[in-house]
Scaffold this active site. Structure first.
Site, PDB file in Angstrom:
ATOM      1  N   GLU A  15       0.847  -1.187   0.000  1.00  0.00           N
ATOM      2  CA  GLU A  15       0.000   0.000   0.000  1.00  0.00           C
ATOM      3  C   GLU A  15       0.885   1.241   0.000  1.00  0.00           C
ATOM      4  OE1 GLU A  15      -2.747  -0.112   3.248  1.00  0.00           O
ATOM      5  OE2 GLU A  15      -3.516  -2.102   2.748  1.00  0.00           O
TER       6      GLU A  15
ATOM      7  N   GLY B 277       9.157 -16.864  -2.292  1.00  0.00           N
ATOM      8  CA  GLY B 277       9.118 -15.990  -3.454  1.00  0.00           C
ATOM      9  C   GLY B 277      10.478 -15.420  -3.797  1.00  0.00           C
ATOM     10  N   ARG B 278      11.311 -15.198  -2.799  1.00  0.00           N
ATOM     11  CA  ARG B 278      12.643 -14.640  -3.050  1.00  0.00           C
ATOM     12  C   ARG B 278      13.515 -15.599  -3.845  1.00  0.00           C
ATOM     13  NH1 ARG B 278      12.494 -12.134   3.027  1.00  0.00           N
ATOM     14  NH2 ARG B 278      11.384 -10.236   2.403  1.00  0.00           N
TER      15      ARG B 278
ATOM     16  N   GLU C 202       9.796  -7.760  -3.570  1.00  0.00           N
ATOM     17  CA  GLU C 202       9.842  -8.912  -2.649  1.00  0.00           C
ATOM     18  C   GLU C 202      10.977  -8.779  -1.637  1.00  0.00           C
ATOM     19  OE1 GLU C 202       8.824 -12.787  -3.870  1.00  0.00           O
ATOM     20  OE2 GLU C 202       7.750 -12.104  -5.665  1.00  0.00           O
TER      21      GLU C 202
END
Length: 414
Positions: free
Chosen positions: A157, A274-275, A395
């Site tokens: 955000e 995810g990394r 990320e």
């Protein structure tokens, strides 16, 4: 000499002289981490073939237009690349994490914009549903995710980027506890223009701060979901990055992913995976740069000598190739750690950090090696140069990775 040890010593000596003469059982063999199984190699070659034959013709066009062609997305689903670890019973490919990362790498060698779509979808959304979704949730969402619905990971955000848990998006529970109303705005949401499914993080109890954060599965066509105009980015232009507004969006209580208030834990855990996917993307970029540069260096002649044969050039591409190999070994070792249940938080941060650095160096050097043509759009070198930069940002920034690594190292020495 102890006679009991004689056979052992003779065997050891023989293994030194003739290492291939010693037979090992399948259980005793320890393959290099970059030696892949038959299934993994099959997936890798399938991704490489599809990327070169079906994706490559559209790369420049998609970059210029700032959007991914629908037939490219359909091809990803048709070839099983969007459901890599989803079990076959839900319509997925039923492969392992290493296979998913190999697909990301191979796609990235051709177009990192497409690889990030696949990476986010597989390593974040799909795996979050697999790990923490109820059986009802899996049956509802996994078949869609495997066959036709692109997903977005709606976390960031305006006031919560690196400080992700400072989010303002709220989830208000209904009086009868049958549904929630989501309100708020997310920014920098990848895949959002194409997404049919959103994994949304919202605070269901702001008084508890981050411990109120909860994960929700949301159909992108739900009333009140508004996807804004895509950002105009330096790179990864074919990958949509948009704001997403949630205006009184009704979500059934059955679509809460996992438990209430545990969204922050799910987020931390899934971003560690995810990394590794981002590291695979960055390795693909670096290899894609070499794919462009090396044929040119072997072909172009100056002063009667091929560019590749000048010692100054040899030292440069040897250095980059060494760094790519180091990143590859680190990354796929971390994949194996993850698959074997070995803690990998520090290693995931290391591979994400290092691979992004290697990709930047490779992309920069590639343009230098190509000379004037590298600075034009005649080749994709300049695109790789633009695409790689976000590797040190999304990320988890490079500074966050260093902070995570440092914390783990301090803990190891206490």
């Amino acid at each position: 000499m102890n006679p009991t040890l004689n056979p052992i010593i003779r065997s050891f000596s023989a293994s030194l002289a003739f290492p291939d003469s010693i037979e090992h059982s399948h259980e005793q063999r320890r393959l290099p981490v970059t030696q892949f199984t038959e299934d993994e190699e099959m997936v890798r070659h399938a991704a490489r073939h599809w990327a070169n034959e079906e994706l490559r013709p559209f790369v420049r066009e998609m970059d210029n237009e700032g959007k991914t062609r629908p037939e490219v997305i359909q091809g990803l689903f048709d070839h099983g690349f969007m459901g890599m670890e989803i079990p076959e019973e839900y319509g997925g490919s039923g492969m392992n994490f290493t296979s998913a990362c190999l697909v990301v790498e191979e796609l990235s060698r051709v177009d990192p914009s497409v690889s990030i779509l696949v990476d986010i979808h597989n390593t974040l959304t799909n795996n979050a549903v697999r790990f923490w979704g109820s059986e009802e949730l899996k049956e509802k969402w996994l078949p869609r995710l495997a066959s036709e619905a692109v997903s977005s990971f709606a976390l960031s955000e305006a006031g919560s980027g690196t400080d992700a848990f400072a989010m303002k998006t709220t989830a208000t529970e209904s009086a009868d506890r049958s549904y929630y109303i989501l309100n708020g705005e997310k920014l920098w949401i990848s895949n959002s223009r194409e997404a049919g499914v959103l994994l949304v993080f919202a605070n269901a109890n702001p008084s508890l701060k981050h411990k109120g954060i909860t994960a929700f599965m949301v159909d992108a066509n739900t009333e009140g979901v508004q996807v804004g105009k895509p950002e105009k980015k330096l790179g990864l232009r074919a990958s949509s990055t948009c704001p997403v507004v949630f205006d009184n969006v009704k979500v059934d209580a059955a679509d809460v992913l996992g438990e209430l208030g545990l969204g922050y834990k799910y987020c931390i855990n899934i971003l560690n995976e995810g990394r590794i996917g981002i590291a695979s993307q960055q390795i693909g970029i670096a290899k894609g740069c070499m794919d462009i540069a090396m044929p040119y260096l072997n072909e172009r002649t100056q002063f009667g000598t091929k560019l590749a044969d000048f010692q100054g050039m040899e030292h440069q591409y040897a250095q980059i190739a060494t760094e790519i190999h180091a990143a590859e070994v680190m990354t796929y070792n971390t994949c194996r750690m993850k698959e074997n249940g070995i803690p990998f938080v520090k290693e995931a941060s290391m591979v994400k950090l290092y691979s992004s650095q290697v990709a930047e160096r490779a992309a920069s050097k590639c343009i230098e090696w190509l000379g004037g043509v590298g600075f034009t759009q005649d080749l994709l070198a300049e695109k790789f140069y633009r695409d790689c930069k976000v590797g040190s940002i999304y990320e988890g920034t490079s500074n966050i990775q260093l902070q995570t690594i440092a914390k783990r190292i301090k803990d190891e020495y206490r």
